[in-house]
Motif scaffolding. Structure first.
Motif, short mmCIF file in Angstrom:
data_model
loop_
_atom_site.label_atom_id
_atom_site.label_comp_id
_atom_site.label_asym_id
_atom_site.label_seq_id
_atom_site.Cartn_x
_atom_site.Cartn_y
_atom_site.Cartn_z
N ASP A 31 -1.91 -20.94 39.22
CA ASP A 31 -2.93 -19.96 39.55
C ASP A 31 -2.88 -18.77 38.62
O ASP A 31 -3.85 -18.06 38.45
CB ASP A 31 -2.77 -19.49 41.00
CG ASP A 31 -3.29 -20.54 41.97
OD1 ASP A 31 -4.00 -21.44 41.52
OD2 ASP A 31 -2.96 -20.44 43.18
N ASP A 32 -1.69 -18.51 38.03
CA ASP A 32 -1.54 -17.37 37.14
C ASP A 32 -1.52 -17.82 35.69
O ASP A 32 -0.65 -17.44 34.91
CB ASP A 32 -0.25 -16.61 37.47
CG ASP A 32 -0.33 -15.98 38.85
OD1 ASP A 32 0.72 -15.89 39.50
OD2 ASP A 32 -1.43 -15.58 39.25
N TYR A 59 -8.33 -15.32 33.87
CA TYR A 59 -8.03 -16.63 34.40
C TYR A 59 -8.77 -17.67 33.57
O TYR A 59 -9.99 -17.68 33.52
CB TYR A 59 -8.45 -16.74 35.87
CG TYR A 59 -7.56 -15.94 36.79
CD1 TYR A 59 -6.45 -16.52 37.37
CD2 TYR A 59 -7.83 -14.60 37.04
CE1 TYR A 59 -5.62 -15.79 38.20
CE2 TYR A 59 -6.99 -13.87 37.86
CZ TYR A 59 -5.90 -14.46 38.44
OH TYR A 59 -5.09 -13.74 39.25
N TRP A 324 -13.80 -13.16 38.75
CA TRP A 324 -13.48 -12.45 40.00
C TRP A 324 -13.74 -13.34 41.21
O TRP A 324 -12.95 -13.38 42.15
CB TRP A 324 -14.31 -11.17 40.08
CG TRP A 324 -14.28 -10.50 41.43
CD1 TRP A 324 -13.35 -9.63 41.90
CD2 TRP A 324 -15.25 -10.65 42.48
NE1 TRP A 324 -13.66 -9.23 43.18
CE2 TRP A 324 -14.83 -9.84 43.56
CE3 TRP A 324 -16.42 -11.39 42.62
CZ2 TRP A 324 -15.55 -9.74 44.76
CZ3 TRP A 324 -17.14 -11.30 43.80
CH2 TRP A 324 -16.69 -10.49 44.85
N GLN A 327 -11.06 -16.10 41.43
CA GLN A 327 -9.80 -15.56 41.94
C GLN A 327 -9.87 -15.34 43.45
O GLN A 327 -8.93 -15.66 44.19
CB GLN A 327 -9.48 -14.25 41.23
CG GLN A 327 -8.20 -13.58 41.71
CD GLN A 327 -7.98 -12.24 41.06
OE1 GLN A 327 -8.79 -11.80 40.24
NE2 GLN A 327 -6.90 -11.57 41.41
N ARG A 330 -9.86 -18.73 45.55
CA ARG A 330 -8.59 -19.40 45.75
C ARG A 330 -7.78 -18.78 46.88
O ARG A 330 -6.92 -19.45 47.47
CB ARG A 330 -7.78 -19.35 44.45
CG ARG A 330 -8.38 -20.18 43.33
CD ARG A 330 -7.69 -19.90 42.01
NE ARG A 330 -8.26 -20.72 40.94
CZ ARG A 330 -7.96 -20.58 39.67
NH1 ARG A 330 -7.10 -19.64 39.30
NH2 ARG A 330 -8.51 -21.36 38.76
#
Length: 528
Positions: A31-32, A59, A324, A327, A330
């Motif tokens: 995720d990062d 991302y 955005w 992110q 998730r």
């Protein structure tokens, strides 16, 4: 089968429990995933972790679904089969070899910065860009038309190429004009000079090969092989496939006039490190506009009408809105979906609390980058398969509707009781179009009847080509009857002695028929 369903959910911006777990379980995925690739003093490529404190976390979305049409053209609807959908998911790839290599490098290295791109802007690319210009397009402030430029095309393109690579190319100010909007206002439109159109088109072709890898799957505006009709189908399918109970209709106020140049250049620099390309973009932004003989410096905004503006606006909203939303998606407790077309976006939520919090956070985030939401057009409404029963409890006769891409979307049920989303032409736009036709018909009242018929046929076919979707036949029939009435009154008004009666007008329609409404969209699995 599960993998195919997950792909379709991703193309509509829907992330449920299954798709999130499958993407998170892929090897090497996190995720990062924030990677920045730069160059050291020797020119070799180095990679390190990066997070911009101003723009936010970058991302990288590698599993991008590519889709349907480069520019916003209102072509006739075509059937979207399963094979077509799978080909869109596999990804768009340029057909030219050098652009394919650039696209492949961007696809393999999600955070790669391109430091040498200007050599791709050669005479051949400029000629391709010239061939894409419409011969009937309006000229810029220099007055040069496509026909005049074609007379000595080879030498003109060679001289333009030399000026670009020597740094002596300076764009001219954009000629500003205004076109009427559906709400009665006027929309500013910029008309660049012909050479500026050519260079912008060539640069946009090059940068699209890079950014098509980064753009997310629910972005549909001004992208290769993507269009409004595909966005409408994905919106309808996404609402039906997810547990959508609330719709947030997002509209940015005066988006193209308020884009901050500083933020935009910093966002472009995340991928483009060629200073010559960045200098071209900066010169286009600072060229200013020419209105009523007065030059105005361009401090903010990108002129609507220029060839590079759609791509730059997509890059700007990619970092501000798309990433955005991904992110937030998730970390959401319920399902969320989104479809964005240029500066118009529709977001679907399962829970009302998340929808209201997302609206508040979106206002704050847009304010950080100099943007603002249009309070009159941005609405949060109850919409979905359970909206009808909830509306009765709220004292409403039927669920609320929302407008997107010229259509009013509303909840409906099929004959077997299955929930579906239907759309019809926005009533205000339908009335406004008929009023504009009435004014234009007064100007053409004395031309031959055959020429009037040819013009009306073009108008009707263009209207059917865009609005000919399943469930919209009644609106197209109303438009067809309105056009017939306008023509009848025009013919009746121009006869002084023997007035035109309706029976005589029917005889005229027999000799000079008008095309009747036709549904262009195929009734397939995506419309059920």
């Amino acid at each position: 089968m599960r993998r195919r369903y997950a792909r379709r959910c991703c193309s509509a911006g829907v992330y449920g429990q299954f798709t999130c777990e499958r993407l998170a379980s892929e090897p090497g995925r996190s995720d990062d995933c924030r990677i920045h690739v730069g160059s050291n003093e020797r020119g070799t490529t180095t990679a390190h972790r990066y997070q911009s404190p101003e723009v936010g976390p970058i991302y990288i979305i590698c599993e991008v679904i590519e889709g349907n049409e480069m520019t916003e053209k209102r072509d006739r609807l075509k059937e979207i089969t399963q094979e077509t959908a799978e080909s869109q998911i596999q990804g768009w790839q340029p057909s030219l070899p050098h652009l394919a290599r650039v696209n492949e490098a961007a696809r393999k290295h999600c955070g790669l910065k391109f430091t040498n791109l200007l050599h791709h802007i050669d005479v051949a690319s400029l000629e391709r860009a010239f061939r894409r210009q419409r011969a009937s397009a309006s000229a810029g402030i220099d007055g040069v038309t496509v026909k005049a430029y074609r007379q000595d095309l080879e030498s003109n393109l060679q001289a333009l190429h030399e000026r670009i690579h020597s740094g002596n190319y300076w764009p001219r100010p954009v000629r500003r004009t205004f076109i009427p909007k559906s709400d009665g206002g006027k929309r500013p439109l910029g008309i660049p000079a012909l050479e500026d159109k050519i260079v912008q088109s060539a640069v946009a072709e090059l940068l699209s090969a890079i950014y098509e890898v980064d753009f997310v799957d629910f972005s549909w505006g001004f992208r290769p092989k993507r269009g409004a009709h595909s966005a409408l189908e994905q919106l309808s399918w996404g609402i039906k496939a997810s547990k959508t109970n609330w719709i947030l209709d997002v509209d940015v106020s005066k988006y193209y006039d308020t884009v901050d140049h500083g933020w935009l250049m910093r966002m472009v620099a995340h991928r483009i490190a060629d200073r010559r390309i960045l200098l071209l973009i900066e010169r286009w932004l600072k060229a200013g506009v020419m209105e009523n003989g007065k030059w105005q410096v361009g401090e903010v905004g990108t002129p609507q009408g220029s060839g590079i503006s759609p791509l730059l606006s997509n890059i700007f909203l990619h970092y501000i809105f798309d990433l955005w939303f991904r992110q937030r998606q998730r970390r959401a407790s319920g399902q969320m979906m989104a479809i964005r077309y240029a500066d118009d976006a529709v977001m679907g939520f399962q829970y009302e609390g998340e929808a209201r919090k997302a609206l508040a956070d979106l206002k704050e985030r847009f304010g950080r980058f100099g943007l603002a939401l249009n309070e009159d057009k941005t609405r949060l409404i109850r919409f979905g398969r359970f909206a009808a029963s909830a509306s009765w409890k709220d004292g409403l006769r039927r669920p609320q509707t929302f407008n997107f891409l010229g259509f009013t979307h509303y909840c409906a049920t099929l004959r077997n009781g299955t929930f579906t989303v239907k759309c019809k032409t926005i009533t205000k736009r339908l009335i406004g179009k008929l009023q504009a036709l009435r004014v234009e018909m007064k100007r053409r009242i004395h031309i031959p009847v055959q020429e009037q018929q040819l013009w009306l046929c073009q108008v009707l076919r263009g209207h059917y080509g865009y609005f000919g979707v399943v469930g919209n036949h009644s609106s197209m029939e109303a438009f067809f009857k309105g056009v017939k009435l306008i023509w009848f009154k025009a013919l009746r008004r121009r006869r002084q002695k023997a007035k035109m009666t309706w029976s005589r007008f029917l005889d005229v329609l027999t000799m000079f028929p008008l095309p009747k409404p036709v549904i262009r969209q195929q009734w397939n699995h995506s419309t059920r």
